[in-house]
Write an enzyme that holds these catalytic residues in place. Structure first.
Site, mmCIF file in Angstrom:
data_model
loop_
_atom_site.group_PDB
_atom_site.id
_atom_site.type_symbol
_atom_site.label_atom_id
_atom_site.label_comp_id
_atom_site.label_asym_id
_atom_site.label_seq_id
_atom_site.Cartn_x
_atom_site.Cartn_y
_atom_site.Cartn_z
ATOM 1 N N SER A 177 0.831 -1.214 0.000
ATOM 2 C CA SER A 177 0.000 0.000 0.000
ATOM 3 C C SER A 177 0.858 1.254 0.000
ATOM 4 O O SER A 177 0.509 2.251 -0.604
ATOM 5 C CB SER A 177 -0.859 0.031 1.274
ATOM 6 O OG SER A 177 -1.674 -1.078 1.318
ATOM 7 N N HIS A 215 -2.617 -3.450 -6.096
ATOM 8 C CA HIS A 215 -2.995 -2.987 -4.743
ATOM 9 C C HIS A 215 -4.460 -3.299 -4.511
ATOM 10 O O HIS A 215 -5.345 -2.590 -5.007
ATOM 11 C CB HIS A 215 -2.710 -1.490 -4.605
ATOM 12 C CG HIS A 215 -3.104 -0.948 -3.247
ATOM 13 N ND1 HIS A 215 -3.788 0.232 -3.085
ATOM 14 C CD2 HIS A 215 -2.950 -1.459 -2.005
ATOM 15 C CE1 HIS A 215 -4.005 0.440 -1.787
ATOM 16 N NE2 HIS A 215 -3.505 -0.579 -1.114
ATOM 17 N N GLU A 268 -6.036 -1.163 -7.620
ATOM 18 C CA GLU A 268 -5.085 -0.213 -8.228
ATOM 19 C C GLU A 268 -3.971 -1.023 -8.884
ATOM 20 O O GLU A 268 -3.283 -1.798 -8.219
ATOM 21 C CB GLU A 268 -4.528 0.740 -7.165
ATOM 22 C CG GLU A 268 -5.518 1.813 -6.737
ATOM 23 C CD GLU A 268 -4.938 2.787 -5.709
ATOM 24 O OE1 GLU A 268 -4.380 2.322 -4.709
ATOM 25 O OE2 GLU A 268 -5.074 4.008 -5.909
ATOM 26 N N ASN A 297 -4.798 6.426 -1.512
ATOM 27 C CA ASN A 297 -4.277 6.824 -0.204
ATOM 28 C C ASN A 297 -3.657 8.213 -0.232
ATOM 29 O O ASN A 297 -3.623 8.893 0.781
ATOM 30 C CB ASN A 297 -3.282 5.783 0.314
ATOM 31 C CG ASN A 297 -4.026 4.563 0.858
ATOM 32 O OD1 ASN A 297 -5.166 4.673 1.292
ATOM 33 N ND2 ASN A 297 -3.403 3.405 0.793
#
Ligand code: T1G
Length: 653
Positions: A410, A431, A443, A481
């Site tokens: 991540s 991801h 992702e 994120n």
């Protein structure tokens, strides 16, 4: 060979034993475009007038009957005949019209079939009125004809949820009259011939048993609660619940409601998401790149994430070889994976043969060499750079040179992991979002060295896993994120400036998020972010505003719901505003000599949205995200951004 009559570029027909078989051929989904509507209109007029024609069959070319009205026509001037015009002609025809459902009959496609006098479906058929997922209601009779066939409660459930029903359920509900196991058209022609001696059964003429308030409530309450903030589902319930009215009245109300919703911001947002999902996997430069064939997936690390990935892989039909460090860990991982399969079996998502088949293609091991047959290996081990690099170096010794290595990290830099391997060009990031067997978003991280065929393979595997792949470049936190960090920072600025956690959370929930940021924070736990902030402390730019409130909470042992206290207190597990937190926030404001002020929910929402959009613009400028729609997809599918607002980039546009 029967002579083909062409009625328009997309509609043609052949006469077979007195039955006019009309085929719609409008790739890719036989949407009822203007040309389709014109061709159908002409074919119906021809059938009505032709003495030798006793009945009509309507079917679709390819794997879809009709995927719906042509969404791309929305917002453009209407072109006659409209879909309701064509549907009215079908229902009014003096000769029987039978729908031969060769595949998905959705939206306007099902509405057209409902106006036919009989419906026969192939086993692969799926039916549904998913208009509410586009922020609209059915606009061509669905809310009025469906209840006439299956009753108000069942029609409310299907239309307000927008869900899709398979052929067997469609038969049992009464949406279709017959399933054709063999040749669909031959079966339909036979049925048509039998129907030529009886007056057509016109759906619009069937009576509807009005449903009482309790039945309507039972059929709609859960769906409307889930659709919080959206208009279309409630309107769909209203239209179906009042379908006992004369048909013309109900159709007029439905059409007016459809047109009003179609031009709404909410519908534009949901159409944006619909098309963005289909754009996301179109990556410039990959048009003619062949993906690798992949049948066997290796998964390293069989913890929560790894076992979720394994379940998704087994469901997609991949053989899975799971690797963990110790026999005990491997066995625990195996049990966790099988446990999830058993839950799917118990819930009916899997039948016994499916369960047995998936379990039969799963093995676990502690021996690297057992991964040799893998076409692609995904690592979901502890998120530590040394651990991941060491694993990839070990794998380099046992897998084929063309086997792809995917990291699920991540926050670490996949370029650093790739650089440590023998073939960096075959490394990419995948991801997943937890729980990996549930969350659609994936992702796909394009590293500096990732080869085009490797990226193309990652996208193909993602789609086979039934994921929603979004390509991202390498940056800390990738797309999701990074934006999450940006609006978390903005929220903490707001705390220092005068807002309180529950006020910010209320503003986000008002906007349409299922949960506020601080409530989510408490659920996820504060310690991981705290550890990252401590790691970054030495290199933090002192000129950048930094809010220490979260650090104070962690130092006080307030690590979130698990520890009983975080941004909120949790006496008997109930999230409660905690004066201690307010005091900590006030103390931090005093330290920085900030005079607090109050913020309206609207202002909080706008500041949070602006923070997301600003970070999104930066991601586009840096080439991390390819298009605004990709960013919107990530935030809607991974971070609770309300789909009916379209995502931060759409909402700010
Ligand atoms: N209109 C226009 N284009 C459409 C379309 C539609 N209805 N459906 C799909 N496409 C395009 C899509 O953008 C993509 O384009 C290509 O077709 C393949 O789509 C009056 C008003 C039918 C199950 O909501 O659910 O009817 O990327 O990748 O996986 O009441 O498409 O190739 O350029 O999804 O095989 C209601 C929407 C409309 C169904 C096929 N119908 N479509 O899935 O292909 S509103 C829907 C789907 C309506 C009436 C109202 C799926 C599918 P491109 P795809 P697929």
């Amino acid at each position: 060979m029967n002579e083909v009559t062409t009625f328009s570029a997309t509609v043609s027909a052949t006469a077979r034993n007195g039955i006019l078989v009309v085929a719609i051929d409008n790739p890719p989904v036989n949407a009822t475009s203007a040309d389709v509507r014109l061709g159908l209109s002409r074919a119906l007029a021809h059938a009505e007038a032709a003495i030798g024609i006793k009945g009509v069959v309507i079917t679709g070319a390819g794997k879809t009957f009709i995927g719906g009205a042509d969404i791309r026509e929305f917002g453009k001037p209407a072109i006659e005949p409209t879909l309701p015009d064509v549907i009215e002609k079908i229902e009014a025809l003096s000769k029987p019209v039978i729908a031969a459902l060769n595949g998905a009959a959705l939206g306007g496609g099902l509405e057209l079939a409902l106006a036919c006098h009989y419906r026969i479906a192939s086993p692969a058929t799926q039916v549904g009125l998913p208009e509410v997922k586009l922020g609209i209601v059915p606009g061509a009779g669905g809310t009025q004809r469906l209840p006439r066939l299956i009753g108000v409660p069942a029609a409310i459930e299907l239309i307000a949820s927008g869900r899709i029903a398979k052929a067997k359920e469609a038969l049992s509900l009464g949406i279709v009259d017959e399933l054709a196991e063999g040749d669909l058209i031959a079966t339909t022609i036979k049925s048509a011939q039998k129907l030529t001696d009886t007056p057509p059964r016109r759906t619009g003429e069937l009576a509807v048993a009005p449903a009482g308030p309790a039945e309507i409530e039972k059929a709609s309450s859960k769906i409307l609660a889930k659709a919080r903030g959206q208009k279309a589902p409630a309107e769909a319930v209203r239209l179906v619940a009042s379908s006992h009215r004369p048909l013309a009245e109900g159709l007029a109300d439905e059409r007016a409601t459809f047109l009003a919703l179609r031009d709404s911001r909410e519908a534009a947002a949901l159409r944006h998401i619909f098309f963005a999902e289909r754009e996301a996997s179109k990556v410039a430069g990959l048009e003619n790149v062949e993906p690798h064939p992949v049948t066997t997936l290796g998964i390293c690390g069989l913890g929560l994430m790894g076992s979720g990935i394994a379940v998704a892989a087994l469901a997609a039909g991949y053989t899975v070889i799971g690797l963990d460090q110790t026999q005990q860990a491997a066995e625990k991982g195996y049990e966790r994976i099988v446990g999830l399969l058993e839950r799917n079996l118990a819930s009916g998502r899997l039948d016994q043969s499916g369960f047995d088949a998936q379990k039969s293609i799963l093995v676990v091991t502690t021996t690297d060499a057992d991964l040799a047959p893998c076409d692609l290996v995904i690592e979901a081990v502890f998120d530590d750079l040394t651990v991941k690099i060491d694993l990839f170096r070990r794998l380099d010794k046992v897998i084929r040179p063309d086997t792809i290595l995917a990291t699920n990290t991540s926050y670490l830099n996949p370029d650093e992991i790739a650089a440590a391997t023998a073939h960096p060009e075959r490394v990419l990031g995948l991801h997943f979002f937890s729980p990996a067997h549930v969350m659609r978003l994936l992702e796909v991280v394009r590293c500096k060295e990732t080869a085009p065929d490797v990226l193309a393979t990652g996208l193909t595997v993602a789609k086979k896993l039934k994921k929603l792949p979004v390509v991202t470049g390498v940056t800390e936190g990738f797309i999701g994120n990074r934006i999450f960090s940006a609006y978390r920072r903005e929220a903490e600025f707001l705390l220092e400036d005068g807002a309180l956690p529950h006020e910010i959370d209320a503003a986000l929930e008002d906007y349409g998020f299922p949960m506020g940021l601080f409530a989510v924070y408490d659920m996820a736990g504060l310690e991981i972010a705290w550890a990252r902030r401590k790691r970054q402390a030495a290199t933090r730019d002192p000129s950048q505003r930094y809010v220490e409130i979260a650090d104070r909470l962690c130092e006080a042992g307030r690590l979130g719901q698990k520890s009983g206290r975080g941004w909120y207190a949790y006496p008997d597990g109930k999230r409660t505003i905690d004066p201690e937190v307010t005091a900590i926030i006030e103390a931090e404001r005093e330290k920085k000599h900030i005079t607090p002020r109050s913020f309206s929910r609207e202002e909080i929402g706008q500041r949070m949205l602006q923070a997301m959009a600003t970070e999104g613009e930066a991601l586009l400028a840096e080439g991390i995200a390819a298009r605004p729609g990709d960013i919107d997809l990530v935030m809607v599918n991974g971070y609770g951004f309300p789909a009916h607002k379209g995502g931060p980039m759409f909402a700010r546009s």
